[in-house]
Write an enzyme that holds these catalytic residues in place. Structure first.
Site, short mmCIF file in Angstrom:
data_model
loop_
_atom_site.label_atom_id
_atom_site.label_comp_id
_atom_site.label_asym_id
_atom_site.label_seq_id
_atom_site.Cartn_x
_atom_site.Cartn_y
_atom_site.Cartn_z
N GLU A 77 40.65 46.86 33.03
CA GLU A 77 41.47 45.76 33.54
C GLU A 77 40.98 44.40 33.08
O GLU A 77 41.78 43.47 32.92
CB GLU A 77 41.47 45.82 35.08
CG GLU A 77 42.68 45.21 35.71
CD GLU A 77 42.79 45.56 37.18
OE1 GLU A 77 43.69 45.04 37.82
OE2 GLU A 77 41.96 46.33 37.67
N ASP A 78 39.68 44.26 32.85
CA ASP A 78 39.10 42.95 32.62
C ASP A 78 38.43 42.76 31.27
O ASP A 78 37.70 41.79 31.07
CB ASP A 78 38.04 42.66 33.71
CG ASP A 78 38.70 42.28 35.02
OD1 ASP A 78 39.87 41.89 34.99
OD2 ASP A 78 38.04 42.39 36.07
#
Length: 757
Positions: free
Chosen positions: A106-107
């Site tokens: 996600e990051d």
């Protein structure tokens, strides 16, 4: 410097800020050393610890330069998530690896496929289950007007979809939700760094979704902390008030409880119970607040709560549990009605223990809980206690404990919306359950408050549809009866197939409490309505076929009206989306400006398009009298030119010289055609006048009228008119049907034969 995604994610775990200049995350090494020490203390094999270290190294590189709103390096968050799992004895190496990696996809630029290649499919699937849906269509940084007003709704839909994704992944592998619970717990511990509105939203979701989920999984340590933290952020004033009352009460009783613990320890030692663990336990602030609310409803207050503090006794085996219970009841007077045997009758979460409340010599009440070490592990860590660092998880018992998760997959197959999915989750899965028996002795689990109808649908959809009555413990009960733990339910089937009653969907009548049953009942009525509408559509089409005397092909009509299939068109006809009166208009050719060709309708002439010649004068066959809207064919006569028949006319179908047939079509201009209509009516004065007045008002020329009086006091009137085509004839017939006394109107051939449908 590792490239990082710049968006600040709108979630509890989304407190990472991307920067190019952040300090090195040295504290992360210290935190990992703590994790490593705990794993070694629990004797996790060295090769598994090394695999966990590899996951940490990857996560540290991926999150380099990212910081939480609190100012901590972001890598601290996945480390704390892994530590929480370790503290609840979740020592499964893939789970801990996935916990360390759960925000990487996600990051950071790392994709799920890259993770699968580096760490294997198992870990990648766990990470994917925890990862929220990616926002491929990112919301604008600044929005105004309608866009800004829509953002909360979009965020709500996004959150519901993410929750559904996680829960469906959990149904496949419960480790997904263990990681998510640990993730949420650390986020709740650091919630102060967020803005008030986000704190409130996240705390509310935690209270409604994650804390009840921890309860269903039997993880008391996480459930209690999640509830207390949610309570603190949602109702800070009430939280402080309850905390003050509890602290004051415990201060008053501190000496008495300490003396009771000492006395109990000495007495058990004297009786030969050497290896016994005795500790004090205070109820969580949230659970005390809930009990205060229940007490207030029955006119009692805080002072009446007897179990603010409890003594927990952990012994060797089940026999010792009952032995210690006898000693305690010999020491102190037990309160009547305050004994619960959860060893013989475990809670739905698998919790086992003996609970008793006694009165100590100083006059205070004290709750005592007695359990074995294994029971204590299950009480504190729930489903996580089934995993050990030795190979695999528990077998059949574990599968029974999470059988309720399979409902999530059933709901997904029903293709319900994300928000509806989450609502069902709240009201049916994450609530207290009731356990009942089938007549064969099989246990069924339902939400508390369920009825026999809910039970029937849980057995099988068809059982629910066919429910006529129910017996509970051998006695007839109302279908709105509220099931209780231990009830044996027998469903009495209906003798006919009438299906469910609409009353079952009336919430005021209380027949159905679960969304599963409600959705199945609504589905039944939707199917029935569809079937009835389709039947009605076919009847209307058949009737219009008979009225117009035209062979109406349902698939051709579907195409003309823009439907993919004939069934869709028939359904639209039955539901009124398509009017019957539209059929004649749609099948007729479009009209353009009149051509110069002249015809005499009374002589039986008409104009048709002949390939290579264009509009050409022809004769209308007297056997079938075709009109625009009907499929036609030309027949080359020996001395009268071309005669036009309907393509389904018997003369055409039985023609011995098919080479004399030719393709023709209707021209695009208006002309007049003879059409014969039969009217069946009750005989009355003025009937013929009314008919002729109506036909004239429609600007149709009447060329012939015949009537026949019947013995049953009815009259049959045969009317020949000149019309521009089927739409005009159809409108006239519809108006004739509305005349007083008219029974039936249909189009026929000039010789009196009704057109075949």
């Amino acid at each position: 410097m590792t490239r990082a995604r710049s968006a600040i994610r709108d979630d509890a775990s989304a407190d990472a800020l991307s920067t190019e200049d952040g300090p090195a995350a040295v504290p992360s090494r210290v935190a990992f050393h703590e994790l490593e020490s705990q794993l070694k203390a629990r004797r996790l094999p060295a090769e598994r610890i090394e695999a966990i270290r590899e996951a940490f190294d990857t996560a540290e590189r991926a999150h380099l330069g990212q910081f939480r709103k609190s100012g901590d390096p972001f890598i601290c968050h996945p480390l704390e998530t892994a530590l929480i799992l370790t503290n609840i004895e979740m020592l499964d190496a893939p789970t801990l690896q996935a916990a360390l990696l759960h925000d990487v996809v996600e990051d950071s630029p790392m994709t799920l496929d890259e993770m699968r290649k580096s760490f294997g499919a198992e870990i990648a699937e766990l990470v994917d289950g925890v990862t929220k849906l990616s926002r491929l269509a990112a919301q604008p940084q600044q929005s105004t007007g309608a866009e800004a007003a829509a953002l909360p709704s979009q965020a709500s839909v996004y959150q519901a979809e993410s929750l559904r994704k996680m829960f469906l992944a959990m149904a496949q592998d419960v480790r997904v939700v263990l990681i998510k619970l640990a993730d949420r717990l650390h986020n709740m511990r650091t919630l102060d760094a967020l803005a008030p509105d986000r704190r409130h939203r996240i705390a509310l979701e935690t209270r409604d979704i994650y804390a009840p989920l921890a309860h269903r999984l039997g993880i008391d340590s996480i459930e209690s902390e999640l509830n207390d933290l949610s309570f603190f952020h949602l109702e800070p004033a009430r939280y402080r008030r309850v905390s003050y009352l509890v602290a004051a009460r415990l201060t008053e009783r501190e000496t008495g409880v300490r003396e009771a613990l000492t006395t109990l320890t000495e007495t058990l030692a004297e009786q030969g119970y050497k290896n016994v663990e005795i500790s004090g336990r205070t109820k969580s602030i949230y659970s005390i607040a809930q009990k205060m609310e229940r007490y207030r409803e029955i006119g009692r207050d805080f002072e009446d709560i007897n179990d603010l503090q409890a003594v927990r006794v952990v012994v060797k085996d089940v026999q010792d549990c009952y032995g210690v219970l006898g000693i305690i009841h010999g020491m102190w007077r037990p309160l009547p009605g305050q004994f619960d045997d959860y060893i013989a009758n475990p809670r739905e979460t698998g919790y086992q223990s003996l609970h008793t409340t006694v009165v100590t010599p100083d006059g205070n009440t004290l709750e005592v809980q007695i359990r074995t070490a294994d029971m204590h592990q299950m009480a504190e860590y729930g489903i996580a206690a089934h995993w050990r660092y030795k190979e695999g998880a528990a077998g059949g018992e574990f599968d029974d404990r999470i059988a309720w998760l399979r409902q999530l997959l059933d709901w997904q197959r029903d293709v319900i919306g994300a928000q509806e999915f989450v609502d069902q989750l709240k009201h049916e899965i994450l609530v207290d359950q009731v356990y009942v028996y089938t007549p064969k002795g099989d246990i069924r689990e339902l939400p508390a408050g369920s009825t026999p109808i809910d039970f029937a649908f849980r057995i099988h959809t068809d059982v629910g549809y066919g429910t006529a009555g129910a017996k509970v413990n051998g006695r007839m009960v109302s279908l709105s009866y509220t099931l209780k733990n231990g009830d044996t339910i027998e469903i009495i089937p209906s003798k006919n197939e009438k299906g469910p009653s609409l009353d079952w969907l009336n919430p005021d009548l209380g027949y159905v409490r679960t969304e599963l049953a409600r959705s199945k009942i609504r589905h039944w009525f939707r199917v029935q309505e569809r079937s009835e509408s389709a039947t009605r559509g076919r009847q209307l089409l058949d009737r219009e076929t008979r009225r117009l005397g035209v062979q109406l092909d349902p698939q051709r009509l579907a195409t003309l009206f823009g439907y993919q299939t004939a069934d869709e068109f028939i359904l639209a006809l039955g539901t009124g989306q398509v009017g019957v009166n539209q059929i004649a208009t749609r099948i007729a050719p479009p009209k353009e400006e009149p051509e110069t060709i002249q015809i005499r309708p009374s002589s039986g002439e008409l104009a048709v398009n002949v390939p290579g010649l264009g509009p050409t004068r022809a004769r209308s066959a007297t056997c079938c009298r075709p009109m625009p809207g009907e499929e036609i064919v030309g027949f080359i006569t020996r001395n009268r030119g071309v005669t036009v028949h309907r393509s389904d006319c018997d003369s055409v179908l039985n023609e011995d010289e098919p080479e004399r047939l030719m393709d023709v079509s209707w021209p695009d201009f208006e002309q007049k055609y003879p059409s014969t209509v039969v009217i069946s009516s009750q005989d009355r004065v003025g009937l013929l006048r009314d008919i002729t007045t109506l036909v004239s008002a429609d600007q149709l020329n009447i060329t012939g009228v015949r009537d026949r009086h019947n013995a049953d006091r009815t009259v049959t009137i045969t009317l020949t008119v000149e019309a521009s085509g089927l739409p005009q004839v159809s409108r006239m017939m519809s108006r004739l049907e509305d005349l007083p006394g008219v029974i039936n109107v249909y189009r026929t051939s000039p010789h009196g034969k009704q057109r075949k449908g």
